[in-house]
Design a protein around this motif. Structure first.
Motif, PDB file in Angstrom:
ATOM      1  N   ARG A  90     -19.919 -11.544 -39.522  1.00  0.00           N
ATOM      2  CA  ARG A  90     -19.740 -10.998 -40.875  1.00  0.00           C
ATOM      3  C   ARG A  90     -19.391 -12.116 -41.856  1.00  0.00           C
ATOM      4  NH1 ARG A  90     -14.526  -8.133 -38.761  1.00  0.00           N
ATOM      5  NH2 ARG A  90     -13.086  -9.843 -38.980  1.00  0.00           N
ATOM      6  N   ARG A 108     -19.865  -5.372 -30.747  1.00  0.00           N
ATOM      7  CA  ARG A 108     -18.762  -5.417 -31.710  1.00  0.00           C
ATOM      8  C   ARG A 108     -18.351  -6.873 -31.998  1.00  0.00           C
ATOM      9  NH1 ARG A 108     -13.298  -3.754 -31.369  1.00  0.00           N
ATOM     10  NH2 ARG A 108     -13.402  -3.154 -29.183  1.00  0.00           N
ATOM     11  N   ARG A 161      -8.159 -10.871 -35.677  1.00  0.00           N
ATOM     12  CA  ARG A 161      -9.363 -11.707 -35.735  1.00  0.00           C
ATOM     13  C   ARG A 161      -9.227 -12.832 -36.770  1.00  0.00           C
ATOM     14  NH1 ARG A 161      -9.668  -8.028 -32.779  1.00  0.00           N
ATOM     15  NH2 ARG A 161     -11.470  -7.026 -31.811  1.00  0.00           N
ATOM     16  N   ASP A 162      -8.425 -12.593 -37.819  1.00  0.00           N
ATOM     17  CA  ASP A 162      -8.337 -13.567 -38.918  1.00  0.00           C
ATOM     18  C   ASP A 162      -6.883 -13.840 -39.293  1.00  0.00           C
ATOM     19  OD1 ASP A 162      -7.722 -11.068 -39.897  1.00  0.00           O
ATOM     20  OD2 ASP A 162      -8.794 -11.304 -41.788  1.00  0.00           O
ATOM     21  N   SER A 196      -2.857  -6.068 -35.856  1.00  0.00           N
ATOM     22  CA  SER A 196      -3.677  -5.786 -37.048  1.00  0.00           C
ATOM     23  C   SER A 196      -4.894  -4.927 -36.727  1.00  0.00           C
ATOM     24  CB  SER A 196      -4.117  -7.094 -37.718  1.00  0.00           C
ATOM     25  OG  SER A 196      -4.947  -7.830 -36.852  1.00  0.00           O
ATOM     26  N   ASP A 231     -18.245  -8.806 -35.499  1.00  0.00           N
ATOM     27  CA  ASP A 231     -17.003  -9.420 -35.996  1.00  0.00           C
ATOM     28  C   ASP A 231     -17.185 -10.922 -36.268  1.00  0.00           C
ATOM     29  OD1 ASP A 231     -15.772  -6.979 -35.743  1.00  0.00           O
ATOM     30  OD2 ASP A 231     -14.821  -7.418 -33.829  1.00  0.00           O
ATOM     31  N   ARG A 266     -10.727  -4.982 -46.345  1.00  0.00           N
ATOM     32  CA  ARG A 266      -9.971  -6.165 -45.942  1.00  0.00           C
ATOM     33  C   ARG A 266      -8.885  -6.505 -46.966  1.00  0.00           C
ATOM     34  NH1 ARG A 266     -12.280  -7.734 -41.304  1.00  0.00           N
ATOM     35  NH2 ARG A 266     -10.455  -9.016 -41.002  1.00  0.00           N
ATOM     36  N   ARG A 290      -8.351   0.237 -36.965  1.00  0.00           N
ATOM     37  CA  ARG A 290      -8.649   1.449 -36.200  1.00  0.00           C
ATOM     38  C   ARG A 290      -8.137   2.695 -36.933  1.00  0.00           C
ATOM     39  NH1 ARG A 290      -9.523   0.832 -30.341  1.00  0.00           N
ATOM     40  NH2 ARG A 290      -9.990  -1.344 -29.946  1.00  0.00           N
TER      41      ARG A 290
HETATM   42  O1   DC Z   1      -8.315  -5.717 -31.919  1.00  0.00           O
HETATM   43  P1   DC Z   1      -9.018  -4.345 -31.966  1.00  0.00           P
HETATM   44  O2   DC Z   1     -10.057  -4.180 -30.880  1.00  0.00           O
HETATM   45  O3   DC Z   1      -8.028  -3.237 -31.959  1.00  0.00           O
HETATM   46  O4   DC Z   1      -9.802  -4.322 -33.383  1.00  0.00           O
HETATM   47  C1   DC Z   1     -10.664  -3.283 -33.757  1.00  0.00           C
HETATM   48  C2   DC Z   1     -11.658  -3.780 -34.789  1.00  0.00           C
HETATM   49  O5   DC Z   1     -10.982  -4.089 -36.011  1.00  0.00           O
HETATM   50  C3   DC Z   1     -12.412  -5.065 -34.428  1.00  0.00           C
HETATM   51  O6   DC Z   1     -13.677  -4.811 -33.848  1.00  0.00           O
HETATM   52  C4   DC Z   1     -12.608  -5.774 -35.728  1.00  0.00           C
HETATM   53  C5   DC Z   1     -11.533  -5.244 -36.627  1.00  0.00           C
HETATM   54  N1   DC Z   1     -10.481  -6.222 -36.897  1.00  0.00           N
HETATM   55  C6   DC Z   1     -10.707  -7.163 -37.883  1.00  0.00           C
HETATM   56  O7   DC Z   1     -11.795  -7.203 -38.455  1.00  0.00           O
HETATM   57  N2   DC Z   1      -9.724  -8.036 -38.238  1.00  0.00           N
HETATM   58  C7   DC Z   1      -8.544  -8.023 -37.598  1.00  0.00           C
HETATM   59  N3   DC Z   1      -7.595  -8.870 -37.949  1.00  0.00           N
HETATM   60  C8   DC Z   1      -8.306  -7.086 -36.550  1.00  0.00           C
HETATM   61  C9   DC Z   1      -9.303  -6.218 -36.220  1.00  0.00           C
END
Ligand code: DC
Length: 222
Positions: free
Chosen positions: A188, A181, A131-132, A35, A185, A109, A40
């Motif tokens: 938020r 970062r 992340r979620d 995801s 994350d 989102r 990105r």
């Molecule tokens: O996993 P990554 O480093 O490729 O993710 C890049 C950015 O995308 C990360 O800093 C936060 C966001 N992200 C997010 O908010 N929710 C997700 N499910 C995946 C990534």
């Protein structure tokens, strides 16, 4: 209803989510949703079209034309948009920072939520990393993991990843950016980076990928 065909892996950057997802996909014959690369992609399109207006960026995304491809040779998962492999453009810290900035916006989102949900039930099981994934996108997943690791170890892993992609890195700079970062994350308001209540938390600092994969397989088969 609990879905036994979905496994989620959440955690901050550099904990090994992507590598674990690929290895599990190999072992189980399931597909992978990376995801982070969708966030990105938004960051990359913002740079490419020199705009921070998400509605303009959204017009550049043809939903039917987003897909992931698994490269058997280097075991990488590539994101394609209209047959263009974006992988080489999205794996840098500039795009990552933008991705994290766009990731705080509810409209971004919501939009990506629908795309991510579309990856369910494409025949096989699904391994979703981000992340979620376990908290918001796939709360019904039967298997939920949350990986952690020390910030030094995470920066070291990200450094290796970037070097492998031929990018030069300054380690101290990288560690600072990663922590910046992660703070963004985690703090938020919507979909912050937190473990789902029913997630199994694993500290991967001292685990090689083989050990980590075996541990997860053992848990899901038990
Ligand atoms: O996993 P990554 O480093 O490729 O993710 C890049 C950015 O995308 C990360 O800093 C936060 C966001 N992200 C997010 O908010 N929710 C997700 N499910 C995946 C990534």
């Amino acid at each position: 209803m609990i879905d036994p065909k979905i496994l989620t892996i959440d955690g901050p950057s550099g904990v090994g989510k992507g590598t674990l997802a690929k290895n599990l996909a190999d072992e189980l014959g399931w597909t992978v949703l990376d995801s982070g690369s969708l966030y990105r992609m938004v960051g990359y399109l913002s740079l490419k079209h020199n705009t921070k207006d998400f509605f303009k960026i959204r017009k550049k995304i043809n939903l039917e034309e987003i897909y992931f491809e698994f490269n058997d040779q280097n075991s990488n998962i590539s994101l394609f948009l209209e047959e263009e492999d974006l992988s080489n453009f999205i794996r840098n810290e500039e795009v990552a920072k933008l991705a994290s900035e766009f990731a705080v916006l509810p409209e971004v989102r919501d939009y990506l939520f629908k795309i991510q949900r579309g990856f369910r039930h494409k025949g096989k099981g699904l391994i979703a990393d981000g992340r979620d994934m376990g908290t918001v996108v796939f709360p019904e997943a039967k298997y939920k993991f949350f990986l952690t690791a020390s910030s030094e170890e995470r920066a070291r892993r990200r450094e290796n990843q970037l070097k492998e992609s031929g990018l030069s890195v300054n380690m101290r700079n990288l560690q600072e950016r990663i922590m910046e970062r992660d703070n963004k994350d985690s703090s938020r308001e919507i979909s912050p980076l937190v473990p789902a209540e029913d997630a199994i938390v694993i500290d991967s600092s001292n685990l090689g990928i083989y050990e980590l994969k075996s541990k997860v397989i053992e848990i899901i088969r038990s």
